[in-house]
Design a protein around this motif. Structure first.
Motif, PDB file in Angstrom:
ATOM      1  N   UNK A   1      -1.583   9.692   5.969  1.00  0.00           N
ATOM      2  CA  UNK A   1      -2.134   8.460   5.413  1.00  0.00           C
ATOM      3  C   UNK A   1      -2.834   8.749   4.087  1.00  0.00           C
ATOM      4  N   UNK A   2      -2.254   8.285   3.012  1.00  0.00           N
ATOM      5  CA  UNK A   2      -2.914   8.341   1.729  1.00  0.00           C
ATOM      6  C   UNK A   2      -2.729   9.631   0.958  1.00  0.00           C
ATOM      7  N   UNK A   3      -3.142   9.565  -0.310  1.00  0.00           N
ATOM      8  CA  UNK A   3      -3.162  10.732  -1.190  1.00  0.00           C
ATOM      9  C   UNK A   3      -4.577  11.281  -1.222  1.00  0.00           C
ATOM     10  N   UNK A   4      -4.708  12.602  -1.137  1.00  0.00           N
ATOM     11  CA  UNK A   4      -6.034  13.211  -1.185  1.00  0.00           C
ATOM     12  C   UNK A   4      -6.761  12.792  -2.464  1.00  0.00           C
TER      13      UNK A   4
ATOM     14  N   UNK B   1       0.867  -1.168   0.000  1.00  0.00           N
ATOM     15  CA  UNK B   1       0.000   0.000   0.000  1.00  0.00           C
ATOM     16  C   UNK B   1       0.906   1.220   0.000  1.00  0.00           C
ATOM     17  N   UNK B   2       0.665   2.136  -0.933  1.00  0.00           N
ATOM     18  CA  UNK B   2       1.502   3.324  -1.050  1.00  0.00           C
ATOM     19  C   UNK B   2       0.641   4.564  -0.846  1.00  0.00           C
ATOM     20  N   UNK B   3       1.270   5.635  -0.365  1.00  0.00           N
ATOM     21  CA  UNK B   3       0.530   6.816   0.060  1.00  0.00           C
ATOM     22  C   UNK B   3       0.795   8.052  -0.784  1.00  0.00           C
ATOM     23  N   UNK B   4       1.630   7.926  -1.810  1.00  0.00           N
ATOM     24  CA  UNK B   4       1.977   9.109  -2.595  1.00  0.00           C
ATOM     25  C   UNK B   4       2.717   8.689  -3.858  1.00  0.00           C
ATOM     26  N   UNK B   5       2.829   9.603  -4.845  1.00  0.00           N
ATOM     27  CA  UNK B   5       3.670   9.315  -6.004  1.00  0.00           C
ATOM     28  C   UNK B   5       5.116   9.054  -5.618  1.00  0.00           C
ATOM     29  N   UNK B   6       5.611   9.723  -4.593  1.00  0.00           N
ATOM     30  CA  UNK B   6       6.978   9.471  -4.133  1.00  0.00           C
ATOM     31  C   UNK B   6       7.155   8.020  -3.702  1.00  0.00           C
TER      32      UNK B   6
ATOM     33  N   UNK C   1      -0.456  -0.609 -10.476  1.00  0.00           N
ATOM     34  CA  UNK C   1      -1.521  -0.181  -9.564  1.00  0.00           C
ATOM     35  C   UNK C   1      -2.694  -1.127  -9.747  1.00  0.00           C
ATOM     36  N   UNK C   2      -3.072  -1.860  -8.707  1.00  0.00           N
ATOM     37  CA  UNK C   2      -4.156  -2.836  -8.849  1.00  0.00           C
ATOM     38  C   UNK C   2      -5.412  -2.451  -8.074  1.00  0.00           C
ATOM     39  N   UNK C   3      -5.309  -1.445  -7.185  1.00  0.00           N
ATOM     40  CA  UNK C   3      -6.503  -1.129  -6.403  1.00  0.00           C
ATOM     41  C   UNK C   3      -6.308   0.078  -5.527  1.00  0.00           C
ATOM     42  N   UNK C   4      -7.322   0.350  -4.731  1.00  0.00           N
ATOM     43  CA  UNK C   4      -7.311   1.458  -3.785  1.00  0.00           C
ATOM     44  C   UNK C   4      -7.484   0.934  -2.373  1.00  0.00           C
ATOM     45  N   UNK C   5      -6.908   1.666  -1.446  1.00  0.00           N
ATOM     46  CA  UNK C   5      -6.930   1.340  -0.015  1.00  0.00           C
ATOM     47  C   UNK C   5      -7.605   2.511   0.690  1.00  0.00           C
ATOM     48  N   UNK C   6      -8.803   2.279   1.214  1.00  0.00           N
ATOM     49  CA  UNK C   6      -9.560   3.345   1.877  1.00  0.00           C
ATOM     50  C   UNK C   6      -9.864   2.930   3.310  1.00  0.00           C
ATOM     51  N   UNK C   7      -8.939   3.239   4.204  1.00  0.00           N
ATOM     52  CA  UNK C   7      -9.152   2.990   5.633  1.00  0.00           C
ATOM     53  C   UNK C   7      -9.483   4.334   6.266  1.00  0.00           C
TER      54      UNK C   7
ATOM     55  N   UNK D   1       6.116  -5.471  -8.633  1.00  0.00           N
ATOM     56  CA  UNK D   1       5.252  -5.433  -7.448  1.00  0.00           C
ATOM     57  C   UNK D   1       3.884  -4.881  -7.823  1.00  0.00           C
ATOM     58  N   UNK D   2       2.919  -5.158  -6.953  1.00  0.00           N
ATOM     59  CA  UNK D   2       1.553  -4.661  -7.123  1.00  0.00           C
ATOM     60  C   UNK D   2       1.265  -3.654  -6.008  1.00  0.00           C
ATOM     61  N   UNK D   3       0.464  -2.649  -6.325  1.00  0.00           N
ATOM     62  CA  UNK D   3       0.220  -1.574  -5.359  1.00  0.00           C
ATOM     63  C   UNK D   3      -1.260  -1.300  -5.174  1.00  0.00           C
ATOM     64  N   UNK D   4      -1.616  -1.023  -3.931  1.00  0.00           N
ATOM     65  CA  UNK D   4      -2.862  -0.340  -3.609  1.00  0.00           C
ATOM     66  C   UNK D   4      -2.494   1.102  -3.284  1.00  0.00           C
ATOM     67  N   UNK D   5      -3.157   2.054  -3.922  1.00  0.00           N
ATOM     68  CA  UNK D   5      -2.956   3.455  -3.574  1.00  0.00           C
ATOM     69  C   UNK D   5      -3.905   3.795  -2.428  1.00  0.00           C
ATOM     70  N   UNK D   6      -3.319   4.204  -1.306  1.00  0.00           N
ATOM     71  CA  UNK D   6      -4.164   4.604  -0.196  1.00  0.00           C
ATOM     72  C   UNK D   6      -4.716   5.997  -0.450  1.00  0.00           C
ATOM     73  N   UNK D   7      -6.017   6.171  -0.173  1.00  0.00           N
ATOM     74  CA  UNK D   7      -6.717   7.409  -0.488  1.00  0.00           C
ATOM     75  C   UNK D   7      -7.169   8.092   0.796  1.00  0.00           C
ATOM     76  N   UNK D   8      -6.864   9.369   0.900  1.00  0.00           N
ATOM     77  CA  UNK D   8      -7.431  10.224   1.948  1.00  0.00           C
ATOM     78  C   UNK D   8      -8.653  10.899   1.339  1.00  0.00           C
ATOM     79  N   UNK D   9      -9.830  10.400   1.677  1.00  0.00           N
ATOM     80  CA  UNK D   9     -11.061  10.881   1.042  1.00  0.00           C
ATOM     81  C   UNK D   9     -11.341  12.332   1.417  1.00  0.00           C
TER      82      UNK D   9
END
Length: 438
Positions: free
Chosen positions: A170-173, A123-128, A192-198, A144-152
């Motif tokens: 936590x996450x990208x806006x 799970x990644x939180x930014x383009x960096x 990028x395979x998905x999104x992570x919304x915690x 590798x496969x990534x979930x982009x974590x989202x700050x809603x």
């Protein structure tokens, strides 16, 4: 947490029944984990969730090896955010391919070590963070496969600890992804395979959970369309968790019996393909799975009266439980007298006199006035040698505490199984802090 009227009682194991399985020689302080309760919690949660989904256990709640083995056997996958947690997951028998590696900031050497161990989902939180992972994958010649974590865009009501809709590591806006989707596109070695919304933690009602999951599903649908223009096909939605459970007080996990049907109806409306894994769903839990499985035992070292106040000093303090209380993150911690551990003559004397409770200041053994659990606990009059228990500390107990402060020995940890009362503890040990040379 109270249950709605008319709902069946949740099966529960009294913490004292687990404590009773300990050998009498076990010293305090001691954490006792009931593996039967871990299994029961896992069964309750899995029953409340859709059938075609993954369930991740957040090791930060409790990485005890017997707890991890029990959850692996129950079908959970490991979610880790440090080298130590990854090592614990692998030692518990999970394969590296089942691991989700998360965290808002990761060191190059930690990501490289995870890749070398075989971890392929992050799970990644930014383009960096995406660029970092892609670079390290290239160095090892892997993908590798990534979930982009989202700050809603906004928080969801009912959260005990707000984690979205506010400035956060936590996450990208979500608006950032909408405005600059090319930054969140696939990299040569990272897909990028998905999104992570915690969105939040320790939600106290099914309604709050549904509101959170609904918002997450809507955001996923929106961003999936945005990212499709960059050639990204999202096929995994990690909805996070937030399943509530009591901490250091009597109570039961949140009753989830009313969750399954409305959750499925919501998913049908928002994500019609979910029943055929489009997207594949994932959930996470820490405290719900293990919180009610843990009990802390502690012994009164001293009892006195000071400035008109009853004072007890325990062999356990904020170094072993509630270390984050100085950050105002925890309520007062009030232990309970374990009358079964009292000498028979002391208990008979208390019964003859009529046990009264008095306002008591509960302190630990540390040489600081900050080492206080509760300044106004209502407890029976205690004497040195009395044993106290703190229930529901299987999550964020020992492993969220100031264990190195002032150098006291760490508590004993015992894993017992009340489904097998005639057997010895499954695991009896003590974590040791070891200084390494560099």
């Amino acid at each position: 947490m109270s249950r709605p009227a008319g709902t069946p009682a949740l099966p529960a194991v009294s913490p004292l029944s687990a404590v009773a399985l300990l050998p009498g020689s076990v010293e305090t302080p001691a954490y006792v984990y009931d593996l039967a309760e871990v299994r029961a919690n896992a069964d309750r949660l899995l029953t409340a969730l859709p059938g075609n989904r993954d369930l991740y256990y957040s090791l930060k709640a409790n990485p005890h090896p017997a707890v991890l083995r029990t959850l692996r056997a129950a079908g959970a996958r490991p979610e880790v955010c440090s080298p130590g947690e990854l090592e614990a997951a692998l030692e518990a028998g999970w394969s590296a391919g089942t691991v989700l590696y998360t965290g808002p900031g990761k060191r190059d050497r930690d990501v490289a070590a995870a890749l070398a161990a075989g971890v392929r989902e992050f799970s990644v939180d930014s383009p960096t963070a995406l660029d970092q992972l892609d670079r390290l994958c290239a160095e090892q010649g892997v993908r590798a496969r990534c979930l982009v974590r989202v700050n809603d865009d906004q928080p969801v009501p009912g959260q005990a600890l707000v984690m979205t809709g506010v400035p956060s590591p936590f996450g990208a806006d979500a608006d950032w992804i909408r405005e600059e989707p090319a930054l969140f596109a696939n990299r040569p070695h990272t897909e990028i395979i998905g999104l992570h919304l915690y969105m939040g933690t320790n939600l106290g009602t099914v309604e709050a959970l549904l509101a959170q999951f609904t918002r997450a599903a809507q955001t996923f649908r929106d961003l999936a369309q945005v990212l499709r223009g960059e050639g990204v096909e999202l096929r995994v939605l990690d909805l996070g968790g937030g399943f509530g459970a009591p901490f250091a007080t009597a109570g039961e996990p949140l009753d989830l019996t009313g969750l399954a049907r409305p959750l499925a109806a919501m998913l049908d409306a928002e994500l019609p393909g979910w029943r055929s894994d489009a997207p594949r769903l994932a959930f996470e839990s820490g405290r719900y799975l293990v919180g009610t499985a843990g009990t802390l035992l502690t012994t009164v070292l001293d009892a006195k009266r000071s400035q008109g106040k009853e004072i007890v000093v325990l062999d356990c303090g904020i170094n072993h439980l509630g270390g984050m209380s100085g950050l105002r993150r925890l309520p007062p911690l009030t232990p309970h007298l374990d009358t079964a551990a009292r000498p028979a003559e002391a208990e008979a004397e208390a019964e003859a006199e009529g046990e009264e409770t008095v306002e008591t200041m509960v302190c630990g053994p540390l040489c600081t006035p900050l080492d206080t659990w509760d300044r106004r606990a209502r407890l029976p009059r205690l004497v040195p040698g009395d044993r106290l228990t703190v229930p529901n500390v299987g999550a964020y107990g020992l492993y969220a505490s100031l264990v190195a402060f002032l150098g006291h020995p760490l508590p004993v940890e015992a894993a017992v199984d009340t489904d097998r009362p005639g057997e010895a503890p499954v695991h009896l040990s003590r974590v040791a802090l070891v200084r390494g040379s560099h």
